[in-house]
Design an enzyme around this catalytic site. Structure first.
Site, PDB file in Angstrom:
ATOM      1  N   TYR A 204      32.224  10.248  26.864  1.00  0.00           N
ATOM      2  CA  TYR A 204      32.071  11.430  27.734  1.00  0.00           C
ATOM      3  C   TYR A 204      31.199  12.274  26.526  1.00  0.00           C
ATOM      4  O   TYR A 204      30.228  13.098  26.880  1.00  0.00           O
ATOM      5  CB  TYR A 204      33.301  12.071  28.269  1.00  0.00           C
ATOM      6  CG  TYR A 204      33.016  13.403  28.954  1.00  0.00           C
ATOM      7  CD1 TYR A 204      31.869  13.429  29.644  1.00  0.00           C
ATOM      8  CD2 TYR A 204      33.867  14.521  28.270  1.00  0.00           C
ATOM      9  CE1 TYR A 204      31.812  14.763  30.291  1.00  0.00           C
ATOM     10  CE2 TYR A 204      33.420  15.806  28.808  1.00  0.00           C
ATOM     11  CZ  TYR A 204      32.307  15.848  29.940  1.00  0.00           C
ATOM     12  OH  TYR A 204      32.186  17.075  30.252  1.00  0.00           O
TER      13      TYR A 204
ATOM     14  N   SER B  48      28.462  20.000  27.341  1.00  0.00           N
ATOM     15  CA  SER B  48      29.913  20.366  27.211  1.00  0.00           C
ATOM     16  C   SER B  48      30.077  20.807  25.681  1.00  0.00           C
ATOM     17  O   SER B  48      29.266  20.344  24.763  1.00  0.00           O
ATOM     18  CB  SER B  48      30.827  19.447  27.443  1.00  0.00           C
ATOM     19  OG  SER B  48      32.174  19.320  27.107  1.00  0.00           O
TER      20      SER B  48
HETATM   21  N1  LIG Z   1      35.403  21.630  34.097  1.00  0.00           N
HETATM   22  C1  LIG Z   1      35.174  21.395  32.859  1.00  0.00           C
HETATM   23  O1  LIG Z   1      36.094  21.632  32.141  1.00  0.00           O
HETATM   24  C2  LIG Z   1      33.766  20.986  32.323  1.00  0.00           C
HETATM   25  C3  LIG Z   1      33.607  21.407  30.705  1.00  0.00           C
HETATM   26  C4  LIG Z   1      32.544  21.044  30.278  1.00  0.00           C
HETATM   27  C5  LIG Z   1      31.430  20.384  30.999  1.00  0.00           C
HETATM   28  N2  LIG Z   1      31.758  20.119  32.282  1.00  0.00           N
HETATM   29  C6  LIG Z   1      30.582  19.515  32.951  1.00  0.00           C
HETATM   30  O2  LIG Z   1      30.227  20.572  33.976  1.00  0.00           O
HETATM   31  C7  LIG Z   1      29.531  19.633  35.109  1.00  0.00           C
HETATM   32  C8  LIG Z   1      30.123  20.164  36.511  1.00  0.00           C
HETATM   33  O3  LIG Z   1      31.347  19.629  36.301  1.00  0.00           O
HETATM   34  P1  LIG Z   1      32.706  20.240  37.225  1.00  0.00           P
HETATM   35  O4  LIG Z   1      33.488  20.984  36.355  1.00  0.00           O
HETATM   36  O5  LIG Z   1      31.805  21.444  38.119  1.00  0.00           O
HETATM   37  O6  LIG Z   1      33.414  19.032  37.885  1.00  0.00           O
HETATM   38  P2  LIG Z   1      33.650  18.675  39.667  1.00  0.00           P
HETATM   39  O7  LIG Z   1      34.242  19.977  40.109  1.00  0.00           O
HETATM   40  O8  LIG Z   1      34.433  17.331  39.631  1.00  0.00           O
HETATM   41  O9  LIG Z   1      32.010  18.764  40.308  1.00  0.00           O
HETATM   42  C9  LIG Z   1      31.281  17.531  39.830  1.00  0.00           C
HETATM   43  C10 LIG Z   1      30.076  17.450  40.890  1.00  0.00           C
HETATM   44  O10 LIG Z   1      29.460  16.365  40.769  1.00  0.00           O
HETATM   45  C11 LIG Z   1      29.353  15.661  41.701  1.00  0.00           C
HETATM   46  N3  LIG Z   1      29.108  14.239  41.586  1.00  0.00           N
HETATM   47  C12 LIG Z   1      30.160  13.418  40.738  1.00  0.00           C
HETATM   48  N4  LIG Z   1      29.732  12.297  40.833  1.00  0.00           N
HETATM   49  C13 LIG Z   1      28.512  12.300  41.239  1.00  0.00           C
HETATM   50  C14 LIG Z   1      27.596  11.027  41.652  1.00  0.00           C
HETATM   51  N5  LIG Z   1      28.019   9.790  41.581  1.00  0.00           N
HETATM   52  N6  LIG Z   1      26.368  11.484  42.300  1.00  0.00           N
HETATM   53  C15 LIG Z   1      26.244  12.732  42.697  1.00  0.00           C
HETATM   54  N7  LIG Z   1      27.069  13.735  42.608  1.00  0.00           N
HETATM   55  C16 LIG Z   1      28.039  13.526  41.851  1.00  0.00           C
HETATM   56  C17 LIG Z   1      30.443  15.782  42.682  1.00  0.00           C
HETATM   57  O11 LIG Z   1      30.140  15.870  43.998  1.00  0.00           O
HETATM   58  P3  LIG Z   1      30.507  14.762  44.825  1.00  0.00           P
HETATM   59  O12 LIG Z   1      31.906  14.135  44.561  1.00  0.00           O
HETATM   60  O13 LIG Z   1      30.305  15.414  46.293  1.00  0.00           O
HETATM   61  O14 LIG Z   1      29.427  13.817  44.770  1.00  0.00           O
HETATM   62  C18 LIG Z   1      30.723  17.696  42.182  1.00  0.00           C
HETATM   63  O15 LIG Z   1      29.855  18.434  43.110  1.00  0.00           O
HETATM   64  C19 LIG Z   1      29.744  18.328  34.711  1.00  0.00           C
HETATM   65  O16 LIG Z   1      28.511  17.781  33.856  1.00  0.00           O
HETATM   66  C20 LIG Z   1      30.663  18.320  33.614  1.00  0.00           C
HETATM   67  O17 LIG Z   1      30.626  17.464  32.521  1.00  0.00           O
HETATM   68  C21 LIG Z   1      32.627  20.462  32.702  1.00  0.00           C
END
Ligand SMILES: NC(=O)c1ccc[n+]([C@@H]2O[C@H](COP(=O)([O-])OP(=O)(O)OC[C@H]3O[C@@H](n4cnc5c(N)ncnc54)[C@H](OP(=O)(O)O)[C@@H]3O)[C@@H](O)[C@H]2O)c1
Length: 269
Positions: free
Chosen positions: A154, A141
């Site tokens: 985080y 991130s």
């Molecule tokens: N969105 C942003 O602004 C942003 C910015 C920088 C970095 N990121 C990073 O991008 C990555 C993906 O995030 P996203 O934005 O796509 O978030 P998201 O839409 O909330 O998706 C998160 C994914 O992780 C899975 N997950 C959560 N807890 C889990 C667990 N305990 N075991 C297995 N799977 C789990 C969720 O699926 P289930 O609930 O089905 O388990 C979902 O598929 C993360 O590492 C996040 O830190 C996001």
């Protein structure tokens, strides 16, 4: 069906950034293993992608904060020699400062963002090294380099992902293994609901769609970038930051404390 380009195992593939990686990697010719907790979401994405692309798509229901579930996914990486791509994407965030956060929740975040990513990488790398190829995409991130912006644990967890990825590039590049750290800025996913600040509360001009984020990140991978910051307009800015870090590294260890600490007298005595 055309010959597979190898199987991509994607964590956190049920929604958000991980689900877009699943779509794009299937369209690039990879078979898929999709890992997350939500069985229904995984199944419906797998059905759609198998129908649209003809690829083989398997799902694994696993909570990566559970040691037993994590070991199951590690075993898949250790034993399935068809896996050529690992996307360490599953992660959770938080926006609250330390005094407003529950330390047990912080530890759970570390278990997912740091421990699971580390163990899955350790499970995948020996096979990749033996086969002389493999790709690891680690979703970090921008808070890795701007930990003041959101919750500090985080930011710290994502700084770990960036530092670990630097070391993987250093150790594995000459073994035919590609490693990329992706540093998304704010991206429109459910992440923000989980983190406690709905995404619509952010200024629209700083929020990227998950489609654009993943397409830019994969373009960065194709360009051979080891660190990709999809929002940063001028890559030279990152390159200068890296050059300064690497230039300093020769001077970071010394028998003599720096002069500004005025310890000369004690050292001389
Ligand atoms: N969105 C942003 O602004 C942003 C910015 C920088 C970095 N990121 C990073 O991008 C990555 C993906 O995030 P996203 O934005 O796509 O978030 P998201 O839409 O909330 O998706 C998160 C994914 O992780 C899975 N997950 C959560 N807890 C889990 C667990 N305990 N075991 C297995 N799977 C789990 C969720 O699926 P289930 O609930 O089905 O388990 C979902 O598929 C993360 O590492 C996040 O830190 C996001």
């Amino acid at each position: 069906m055309t010959q597979t380009k190898g199987t991509a195992l994607i964590t956190g593939a049920s929604t958000g950034i991980g689900a877009i990686y699943a779509d794009r990697l299937a369209k690039r010719g990879h078979d898929l293993i999709l890992v997350a907790r939500n069985k229904q979401r995984l199944a419906s994405l797998a059905r759609r992608l198998a129908n649209e692309t003809g690829r083989n798509v398997e799902t694994v229901e696993a909570d990566l904060t559970s040691p037993a579930d994590l070991r199951r996914v590690e075993n898949i990486l250790k034993t399935n020699a068809g896996i050529s791509v690992l996307v360490n994407n599953a992660g959770v965030g938080a926006a609250a400062p330390l005094v407003a956060s529950d330390v047990d929740k912080m530890e759970e975040m570390i278990r997912l963002n740091v421990t699971a990513l580390t163990r899955l990488t350790y499970a995948a790398v020996p096979g990749f090294v033996a086969r002389g190829n493999g790709t690891i995409i680690n979703i970090s991130s921008v808070v890795a380099i701007a930990p003041e912006v959101l919750n500090g644990v985080y930011g710290g967890s994502k700084a770990f992902v960036l530092a670990f990825s630097h070391s993987l590039v250093h150790e594995l590049a000459d073994k035919g293994i590609r490693v990329q750290a992706v540093l998304p800025g704010a991206t429109a996913t459910e992440f923000w609901d989980v983190a406690g600040t709905p995404v619509h509360q952010l200024p629209a001009q700083i929020v990227m769609s998950a489609d654009d984020l993943v397409d830019a990140a994969l373009a960065g991978l194709d360009l051979g970038e080891t660190v990709t910051i999809p929002s940063l307009p001028d890559k030279a800015e990152w390159d200068r930051h890296e050059a300064a870090r690497l230039a300093m590294s020769d001077r970071l260890s010394s028998a003599i404390p720096a002069p500004r600490y005025n310890l000369r007298k004690r050292v001389d005595a």
